[in-house]
Design an enzyme around this catalytic site. Structure first.
Site, PDB file in Angstrom:
ATOM      1  N   GLY A 180       0.807  -1.203   0.000  1.00 21.02           N
ATOM      2  CA  GLY A 180       0.000   0.000   0.000  1.00 21.02           C
ATOM      3  C   GLY A 180       0.848   1.263   0.000  1.00 21.02           C
ATOM      4  N   GLY A 204       6.358  -6.804  -7.144  1.00 25.01           N
ATOM      5  CA  GLY A 204       5.633  -7.844  -7.849  1.00 25.01           C
ATOM      6  C   GLY A 204       4.545  -7.312  -8.750  1.00 25.01           C
ATOM      7  N   ASP A 235       6.569 -16.044  -6.128  1.00 28.32           N
ATOM      8  CA  ASP A 235       5.483 -16.816  -6.735  1.00 28.32           C
ATOM      9  C   ASP A 235       5.694 -17.018  -8.232  1.00 28.32           C
ATOM     10  OD1 ASP A 235       4.256 -16.998  -4.311  1.00 28.32           O
ATOM     11  OD2 ASP A 235       2.713 -15.498  -4.715  1.00 28.32           O
ATOM     12  N   GLU A 334      -0.515 -22.313  -0.877  1.00 27.52           N
ATOM     13  CA  GLU A 334      -1.432 -21.648   0.041  1.00 27.52           C
ATOM     14  C   GLU A 334      -2.762 -21.257  -0.601  1.00 27.52           C
ATOM     15  OE1 GLU A 334      -0.077 -17.790   1.380  1.00 27.52           O
ATOM     16  OE2 GLU A 334       1.180 -17.556  -0.395  1.00 27.52           O
ATOM     17  N   TYR A 392       7.282 -17.976   5.453  1.00 23.57           N
ATOM     18  CA  TYR A 392       8.117 -16.780   5.499  1.00 23.57           C
ATOM     19  C   TYR A 392       9.602 -17.098   5.548  1.00 23.57           C
ATOM     20  CZ  TYR A 392       3.721 -14.373   6.069  1.00 23.57           C
ATOM     21  OH  TYR A 392       2.459 -13.883   5.843  1.00 23.57           O
ATOM     22  N   ILE A 394      11.168 -19.113   3.508  1.00 24.12           N
ATOM     23  CA  ILE A 394      11.748 -19.261   2.168  1.00 24.12           C
ATOM     24  C   ILE A 394      11.907 -17.928   1.454  1.00 24.12           C
ATOM     25  CG2 ILE A 394      10.781 -21.575   1.981  1.00 24.12           C
ATOM     26  CD1 ILE A 394       8.805 -20.512  -0.064  1.00 24.12           C
TER      27      ILE A 394
END
Length: 481
Positions: A180, A204, A235, A334, A392, A394
């Site tokens: 944000g 990202g 990701d 996830e 968290y 990785i």
């Protein structure tokens, strides 16, 4: 290499396989090929002066032949074609240009990191600073602290090669990051007030979309400011590019969790190891970690729906695998199975905070409990289930050797592009060659695993898991046909 036939240029298969790079005239079609070019400062600022590239006087590059990239060099998005295939998309090849649009003494660059952590952030920061300083003689580089909001909250860190010398050995980002805080007008006001003329944005999918907004506002104001995005997400869900920084490291680190789950499962009677990995919308980490491990019996990702009960369901497969080998390892991304968890089930929800993504159910905990309940209710077997969540872990580690080299190439390509006057682009590899990709293509949608592709078939061949197609879906499709 190229044949002329009735005014049409045909790129031969051999040419395409030998190299993904060939020449086209900028902003024009060659046969059916379209160059998706990136904006240039000269597009909206007339009569910009150019300068000789400082690299021509750099002793480190004196022995390199043909170091400069031809302005017509492009990279094909698709390199496997048939002789009658239509053309495709081309991207501008990244690299140094013989003429630059910034005097090194006038450059005031800034670097900002946004979104979640990722291995390699510090390496990119280091190489941006060192690349600007050592390749182009730029002396003024500013670090924007705490993500986008750092632009207008005055959080800054002066950066120099000495300051960033060892930061690649650490995880995280020395600049700090956050979700944000994006306010286009305030950010561009800050850029303009400070006299910044090169902006490097690490982030990202969402961050690149916001970087495009910054570029558009800068262009609207007619400012001589280059805006460059550098893709960052473990990701690996940013479209067009082969991969983003941190992905290789994340997959390698995920092996530790999978290996631990395998040891626990193999050492116990009816042992089950469940490992939850990152991947909200895309299951690349889970897929590649599974393929690399060879100890995984079942991989569940968001792109491939599964169901629990009944014939062909996951629970039946778990029973079968325990009968066959006495243990099993499950890897779940996830974002997988979220539609199976009741919306009123708040016991497994991740708690939101000021620096998190949207709320997701903890599918790993939910699945582990479902497996326990099934065996307690329906069988006489006592299972030993261990749930491991390295989510968290990785992403908070330093980048490995492969990612360090990758980060260096991306950072230097970004610097070359900005100095050459290009703007409004993300830098990334396409078929192994770094390119400049316009923001609008990066922001068209997230990349996802294609479960009809051979890579997913390779995974199924490795795990020997079923496809988990729901019989109801099969029946519905049969009725439609």
């Amino acid at each position: 290499m190229a044949n002329q036939n009735s005014g049409t240029t045909v790129i031969s298969n051999n040419a395409m396989l030998d190299s993904a790079t060939f020449h086209v005239e900028a902003n024009k079609y060659v046969s059916d090929f379209l160059l998706e070019d990136v904006p240039h400062l000269s597009d909206y600022i007339p009569d910009l002066p150019t300068y000789p590239d400082p690299l021509q006087d750099n002793p480190s590059y004196a022995v390199v032949k043909q170091y400069y990239v031809n302005t017509d060099d492009t990279v094909a998005q698709q390199i496997v074609v048939h002789k009658n295939s239509p053309g495709g998309t081309l991207f501008r090849r990244a690299g140094p240009a013989q003429k630059v649009y910034f005097d090194s003494e006038e450059v005031y660059a800034c670097v900002v990191t946004c979104g979640g952590l990722c291995p390699g952030l510090n390496t990119v920061i280091r190489e941006l600073v060192c690349g600007l300083y050592h390749m182009y003689g730029v002396q003024k580089v500013l670090g924007i602290g705490g993500g986008y909001r750092g632009f207008y909250s005055r959080n800054t860190i002066p950066l120099s090669p000495k300051i960033v010398n060892d930061i690649h050995k650490r995880g995280g980002t020395i600049l700090g990051t956050s979700y944000g805080g994006h306010d286009t007008s305030k950010i561009v006001d800050s850029i303009q007030d400070r006299g910044i003329n090169q902006v490097y944005i690490l982030g990202g999918f969402g961050t690149q979309n916001e970087a495009a907004m910054i570029f558009e506002e800068i262009r609207k104001r007619g400012l001589k400011v280059a805006v460059v995005g550098i893709p960052k997400t473990i990701d690996n869900d940013i479209p067009v590019i082969d991969k983003s920084i941190g992905f290789d490291t994340a997959v390698e680190e995920a092996q530790r969790a999978i290996n631990s789950a395998h040891v626990e499962a193999e050492s116990a009677e009816n042992g089950i190891g469940v490992v939850k990995l990152m991947g909200r919308c895309s299951g690349f980490i889970a897929m590649y970690a599974t393929l690399a491990s060879r100890d995984v019996d079942c991989c569940l990702i968001p792109e491939s729906p599964f169901y629990l009960d009944g014939p062909g369901g996951l629970l039946e497969f778990i029973e079968k695998r325990l009968r066959e080998q006495g243990h099993m390892v499950i890897v779940i991304a996830e974002g997988a199975g979220q539609e199976l968890i009741p919306s009123n089930d708040t016991s497994n929800k991740n708690k939101p905070d000021a620096s998190s993504d949207d709320l997701f159910q903890d599918v790993g905990l939910w699945l582990s409990q479902k497996i326990k309940d099934h065996f307690a209710r329906n069988t006489k077997k006592t299972i030993n289930l261990k749930y491991i969540d390295p989510t968290y872990m990785i992403r908070a580690i330093p980048s490995n050797a492969s990612d360090n080299v990758f980060c260096t190439l991306l950072a230097q390509s970004a610097v070359h592009g900005a100095m050459a006057g290009y703007t409004g682009f993300t830098v990334g590899p396409v078929n192994g060659r770094n390119c400049y990709i316009p923001f609008h293509l990066i922001n068209e949608g997230q990349k996802r695993v294609v479960i009809t592709d051979r890579m997913w078939a390779r995974l199924l061949s490795s795990t020997h898991q079923p496809s988990f197609l729901n019989p109801q879906h099969i029946t519905e499709e049969a009725i439609v046909e």
